[in-house]
Write an enzyme that holds these catalytic residues in place. Structure first.
Site, short mmCIF file in Angstrom:
data_model
loop_
_atom_site.label_atom_id
_atom_site.label_comp_id
_atom_site.label_asym_id
_atom_site.label_seq_id
_atom_site.Cartn_x
_atom_site.Cartn_y
_atom_site.Cartn_z
N ASP A 10 2.20 75.96 -21.00
CA ASP A 10 1.56 75.24 -22.11
C ASP A 10 2.51 74.18 -22.66
O ASP A 10 3.67 74.07 -22.26
CB ASP A 10 1.00 76.19 -23.18
CG ASP A 10 2.06 76.92 -23.96
OD1 ASP A 10 3.20 76.42 -24.08
OD2 ASP A 10 1.75 78.01 -24.49
N LYS A 42 -3.53 74.60 -24.66
CA LYS A 42 -4.22 74.08 -25.85
C LYS A 42 -3.21 73.40 -26.73
O LYS A 42 -2.09 73.84 -26.89
CB LYS A 42 -4.85 75.23 -26.61
CG LYS A 42 -5.85 75.99 -25.78
CD LYS A 42 -7.21 75.75 -26.31
CE LYS A 42 -8.26 76.30 -25.36
NZ LYS A 42 -9.58 75.90 -25.79
N MET A 95 1.02 77.40 -36.80
CA MET A 95 -0.03 76.37 -36.74
C MET A 95 -0.61 76.03 -38.12
O MET A 95 -1.81 75.88 -38.29
CB MET A 95 -1.17 76.83 -35.82
CG MET A 95 -0.72 77.04 -34.38
SD MET A 95 -2.03 77.62 -33.29
CE MET A 95 -2.00 79.39 -33.58
N1 SAH Z 1 3.04 82.23 -28.73
C1 SAH Z 1 3.82 81.38 -29.62
C2 SAH Z 1 2.95 80.77 -30.70
C3 SAH Z 1 1.85 79.88 -30.19
S1 SAH Z 1 0.94 79.12 -31.47
C4 SAH Z 1 4.98 82.19 -30.19
O1 SAH Z 1 5.02 83.41 -30.03
O2 SAH Z 1 5.89 81.59 -30.78
C5 SAH Z 1 1.80 77.58 -31.66
C6 SAH Z 1 2.61 77.58 -32.93
O3 SAH Z 1 3.80 78.32 -32.77
C7 SAH Z 1 3.08 76.23 -33.39
O4 SAH Z 1 2.05 75.54 -34.06
C8 SAH Z 1 4.19 76.61 -34.32
O5 SAH Z 1 3.68 77.10 -35.54
C9 SAH Z 1 4.80 77.79 -33.60
N2 SAH Z 1 5.96 77.43 -32.76
C10 SAH Z 1 6.11 77.65 -31.44
N3 SAH Z 1 7.31 77.23 -31.02
C11 SAH Z 1 7.96 76.76 -32.09
C12 SAH Z 1 9.26 76.21 -32.33
N4 SAH Z 1 10.16 76.06 -31.35
N5 SAH Z 1 9.58 75.84 -33.59
C13 SAH Z 1 8.71 75.99 -34.60
N6 SAH Z 1 7.47 76.49 -34.44
C14 SAH Z 1 7.10 76.89 -33.21
#
Ligand code: SAH
Length: 249
Positions: A39, A60, A175
């Site tokens: 992704d 997405k 998000m």
């Molecule tokens: N599966 C992922 C989350 C997916 S939803 C997890 O466990 O981290 C996507 C959201 O994750 C983004 O909108 C943000 O809120 C957060 N996110 C993912 N990677 C990030 C990062 N390196 N720094 C800050 N927020 C992050």
């Protein structure tokens, strides 16, 4: 290490970005994979471990045109049925707001063998890079993980924000950047103090990481002023104040 057989799909968590946060299973899988379907959040540094594989970007992306979930599921199934070793690579942990369960259920229905490799989620490991502990004994003994918008792109319907504010000493939002005004307004209306500490951590664990410290009341204005944006994790609670002593990056 379990062998990665042809025709299998491994659903792998890539962590928040710093490749050092990959698990041993994740690295082995990336090295052995024939195709890596990842992704948009997966960092370039992590993808370097899949140098021998075909890379396919299918994910997405909030607010942008993105492939439909059935299309992603169909691609995973087709690659597996073609006899490939398939890694489905997702930012953070595959089951934390990652649609991992939907993909696994599609694999199950199609009779495709799979394995799950959990990853470090941004809402725990990413915050740690900002020096924010999601729990600490003197501050909070519970934490809530929430998504700031549902599949419609609107802030999640059916969330009782007053109850959320009361239930946990720390609220971690994924998000949430587009709906911070609505969310902070509802939390204040539900009884949280307007000066409750809020931290916004953008691109956590990566060299470009930025952190904004603000409050519920000032969050929207400060976010706008600072230019901080997605992908970002938002943490709400007094635990954020520990950053003053614990920020280490
Ligand atoms: N599966 C992922 C989350 C997916 S939803 C997890 O466990 O981290 C996507 C959201 O994750 C983004 O909108 C943000 O809120 C957060 N996110 C993912 N990677 C990030 C990062 N390196 N720094 C800050 N927020 C992050």
């Amino acid at each position: 290490m379990k062998e990665f057989n042809k025709g299998e799909v491994w659903l792998v968590g890539a962590g928040p970005g710093d490749a050092g946060l990959l698990t041993l299973h994740a690295v082995e899988a990336l090295k052995a994979a024939d195709v890596v379907v990842h992704d948009a959040l997966v960092s370039a540094e992590v993808l370097d471990y899949a140098a021998g594989a075909e890379l396919v970007l299918l994910g997405k992306r909030g607010g942008q045109p993105s492939p439909k979930q059935p299309e992603i599921n169909a691609r995973l199934i087709a690659e597996a049925k073609a006899g490939k070793r398939v890694v489905r690579l997702k930012g953070g942990d595959p089951f934390m707001f990652g649609r991992g369960a939907e993909e696994v259920l599609a694999l199950v229905a199609a009779g495709v063998r799979f394995r799950i490799v959990p990853g470090i989620t941004a809402g725990i490991g990413g915050l740690a890079y900002a020096g924010i502990p999601v729990t600490s004994r003197d501050v909070n003994s519970s934490v809530i993980f929430l998504t700031g918008h549902d599949h419609t792109g609107l802030s999640p319907e059916g969330i009782d924000w007053a109850a959320v504010g009361k239930a946990a000493g720390m609220i971690v939002l994924y998000m949430a950047m587009r709906h911070m005004g609505e969310i902070s307004g509802k939390l204040i209306a539900g009884g949280l103090a307007a000066d409750t500490p809020v931290s916004v951590v953008m691109r956590a664990s990566l060299p470009e990481m930025q952190v904004l410290d603000t409050t519920l009341e000032r969050a929207v204005a400060d976010i706008e002023k600072s230019g901080i944006g997605a992908p970002a994790i938002v943490s709400i609670g007094r635990g954020n104040l520990l950053r003053e002593q614990m920020a280490w990056v």
